[in-house]
Motif scaffolding. Structure first.
Motif, short mmCIF file in Angstrom:
data_model
loop_
_atom_site.label_atom_id
_atom_site.label_comp_id
_atom_site.label_asym_id
_atom_site.label_seq_id
_atom_site.Cartn_x
_atom_site.Cartn_y
_atom_site.Cartn_z
N GLU A 48 -32.64 -26.69 12.02
CA GLU A 48 -33.91 -27.05 12.64
C GLU A 48 -33.68 -27.69 14.00
N TRP A 49 -32.73 -28.60 14.07
CA TRP A 49 -32.49 -29.31 15.32
C TRP A 49 -31.60 -28.54 16.28
N PHE A 50 -30.88 -27.57 15.80
CA PHE A 50 -30.21 -26.62 16.70
C PHE A 50 -31.26 -25.94 17.57
N ASP A 51 -32.34 -25.51 16.94
CA ASP A 51 -33.43 -24.89 17.68
C ASP A 51 -34.06 -25.88 18.66
N MET A 116 -37.67 -19.11 6.43
CA MET A 116 -38.71 -19.08 7.46
C MET A 116 -38.23 -19.69 8.77
N MET A 117 -37.48 -20.78 8.70
CA MET A 117 -36.96 -21.40 9.92
C MET A 117 -36.04 -20.45 10.67
N ALA A 118 -35.12 -19.83 9.93
CA ALA A 118 -34.18 -18.92 10.56
C ALA A 118 -34.89 -17.72 11.17
N ALA A 119 -35.89 -17.19 10.46
CA ALA A 119 -36.62 -16.02 10.96
C ALA A 119 -37.39 -16.36 12.24
N GLY A 120 -38.06 -17.52 12.26
CA GLY A 120 -38.82 -17.90 13.44
C GLY A 120 -37.95 -18.10 14.66
N THR A 152 -41.02 -26.00 8.83
CA THR A 152 -40.46 -27.35 8.90
C THR A 152 -41.39 -28.38 8.29
N GLY A 153 -42.66 -28.01 8.05
CA GLY A 153 -43.56 -28.90 7.35
C GLY A 153 -43.07 -29.28 5.96
N GLY A 154 -42.23 -28.43 5.38
CA GLY A 154 -41.68 -28.74 4.06
C GLY A 154 -40.20 -29.06 4.08
N THR A 183 -28.72 -33.47 11.71
CA THR A 183 -29.62 -33.36 12.85
C THR A 183 -28.84 -33.43 14.16
N LEU A 184 -28.00 -34.44 14.28
CA LEU A 184 -27.23 -34.63 15.51
C LEU A 184 -26.23 -33.50 15.72
#
Length: 462
Positions: A48-51, A116-120, A152-154, A183-184
């Motif tokens: 998520e934070w890579f994006d 879903m995160m990876a696809a987006g 990311t809401g979940g 995250t970091l």
């Protein structure tokens, strides 16, 4: 076996009444299984934070690719507008995935959010530029960002809940801190890749094809993360909750998650506000602030921020272990006091412009931020009982992030444009620190204690 007593700090006032805690024999947690759970949860946060790292560090280039207006400020505002739009749907994702996680299990929902995160993120790398398809380019970018935001809401609430419910009571702070370590790591990976590409590629190559590479990397990262999450077992706390019912666990109404927990939800919103405003200010907004507002050399500015994040990674597990010893409340309170007193001096150092001054100012803010990143993954899940933990935390966390955290780059950029005051980032962080200080004043200490609604958790002896 009862948890060791935790000292009450001198600033404590009457706490919000805690939910009843379950009694019974302690749950013994398998250290190997706990390590696998932490790795799988942290990897999702890292992706998520890579994006976020890629998006923030390449925001100027994305503005030129998707929003060609000729006005650099308007382009940056448009890019951060698309960034902020994803946060508007996060509460919707939380309202869907949170209650679902309390009904069917944490592990299943976290697998879906990973996909879903990876696809987006992968889809952003495939979108043609504005020069190729016109207005459809920013429209498709917005759609991809909305998919990311919904998933990311979940994610964070589920990942922090997953680790908290696996961790032994006396090590929950240390183990939870690895979630923000992910995250970091993800942010450094994304930002570092953009920094390398900026140094190696010409402006033309970066705009034509180079910007796509970081987003396309999300595809294989998502596959690895999904594999790790599919191999996990359900958390002991949720399994015990399911065992209470002879049949399928009854659905918890969304209204019950809000109305029965409203005081705790307000507390959660306040804690998340100071956590995310300062987080997004430092990690998402400051790279663009250095280059667009202060005209700082882009490469040097990126390297300074990467160095600060590397410092935070080193300190993160140590600070997490500290919260197990002295409590979450004193550490969070120290962070709030630090941002209130030091935001202006730190930003004045940054504005001075020399490499040393920028590094010192950013380093000070980064170390203060660790007070939150090391504490929140264990403090927030402990606010709610097992029955509604995923759902209530998802709602409180995402409402706060959507209203205050994710909008930080957009709001601060707009405030600087409207007032011309380059100190707006410091004032914004100070206001957030005041809200966080009020929240920590009323929160109940949870270090070393069982989660609400769960039996004590101890580490299994081999």
């Amino acid at each position: 076996m009862s948890a060791a007593p935790v000292a009450t700090p001198p600033f404590r006032t009457t706490p919000v009444p805690a939910a009843p805690r379950a009694s019974g024999a302690p749950t013994a947690t398998d250290p190997a299984l706990v390590r696998r759970a932490v790795k799988a949860a942290a990897l999702g946060n890292a992706m998520e934070w890579f994006d976020f790292g890629v998006y923030s560090y390449i925001a100027v280039t994305l503005g030129k690719v998707f929003f060609p207006s000729g006005n650099p400020t308007a382009q940056l505002l448009s890019t951060f507008g698309a960034f902020a739009a994803a946060f508007l749907v996060r509460p919707l994702g939380g309202m869907v995935f949170g209650p679902l996680g309390d009904r069917v299990g944490r592990q299943k929902v976290l697998a879906v959010t990973m996909i879903m995160m990876a696809a987006g993120t992968f889809a952003i790398g495939l979108i043609p530029s504005y020069a190729t398809i016109g207005v459809w380019a920013p429209v498709l970018l917005l759609v991809a960002r909305l998919v990311q935001g919904f998933s990311t809401g979940g994610e964070y609430a589920g990942a922090s809940t997953f680790i908290a419910e696996y961790a032994p009571d006396k090590r929950r702070g240390f183990l939870g801190s690895w979630l923000e370590f992910g995250t970091l790591a993800g942010y450094i990976g994304g930002a570092g890749l953009v920094t390398l590409m900026t140094a190696l590629l010409s402006d033309g190559d970066l705009m034509s094809w180079g910007w796509r590479i970081p987003f396309l990397i999300a595809g294989p990262m998502g596959i690895v993360g999904l594999y790790l999450r599919m191999r996990l077992e359900e958390t002991p706390a949720f399994a015990a909750e399911m065992a209470k019912a002879e049949t399928e666990r009854p659905k918890v109404p969304l209204r019950e998650m809000v109305t029965d927990q409203w005081r705790t939800l307000l507390l959660c919103v306040g804690l998340v506000l100071v956590f995310n405003v300062t987080d997004y200010m430092l990690l998402s907004y400051m790279p663009s602030y250095l280059t667009s507002e202060l005209k700082y050399d882009e490469t040097h500015g990126l390297l300074v921020v990467l160095g600060v994040m590397a410092l935070m990674m080193v300190v993160q597990p140590l600070a997490g272990a500290l919260t197990d010893r002295v409590g979450r409340r004193p550490v969070i309170a120290a962070g709030c006091a630090g941002f209130l007193l030091l935001s202006v001096p730190a930003l004045l150092l940054i504005r001075e412009g020399s490499l040393l001054a920028v590094a010192l100012g950013m380093g000070a803010l980064g170390l203060l931020l660790v007070c939150f990143t090391a504490s929140m993954p264990s403090a927030l899940p402990a606010l709610f009982p097992t029955r509604v933990r995923y759902g209530s935390l998802s709602i409180g966390f995402n409402v706060s992030v959507s209203l205050f955290g994710g909008t930080t780059p957009l709001v601060v950029t707009a405030l600087i444009g409207a007032t011309g005051d380059m100190m707006m980032p410091a004032y914004y962080m100070m206001a957030a620190a005041v809200v966080g200080g009020v929240a920590v004043w009323f929160m109940t200490e949870s270090a070393g204690r069982p989660l609400p609604g769960s039996a004590p958790a101890v580490e299994q002896r081999r």
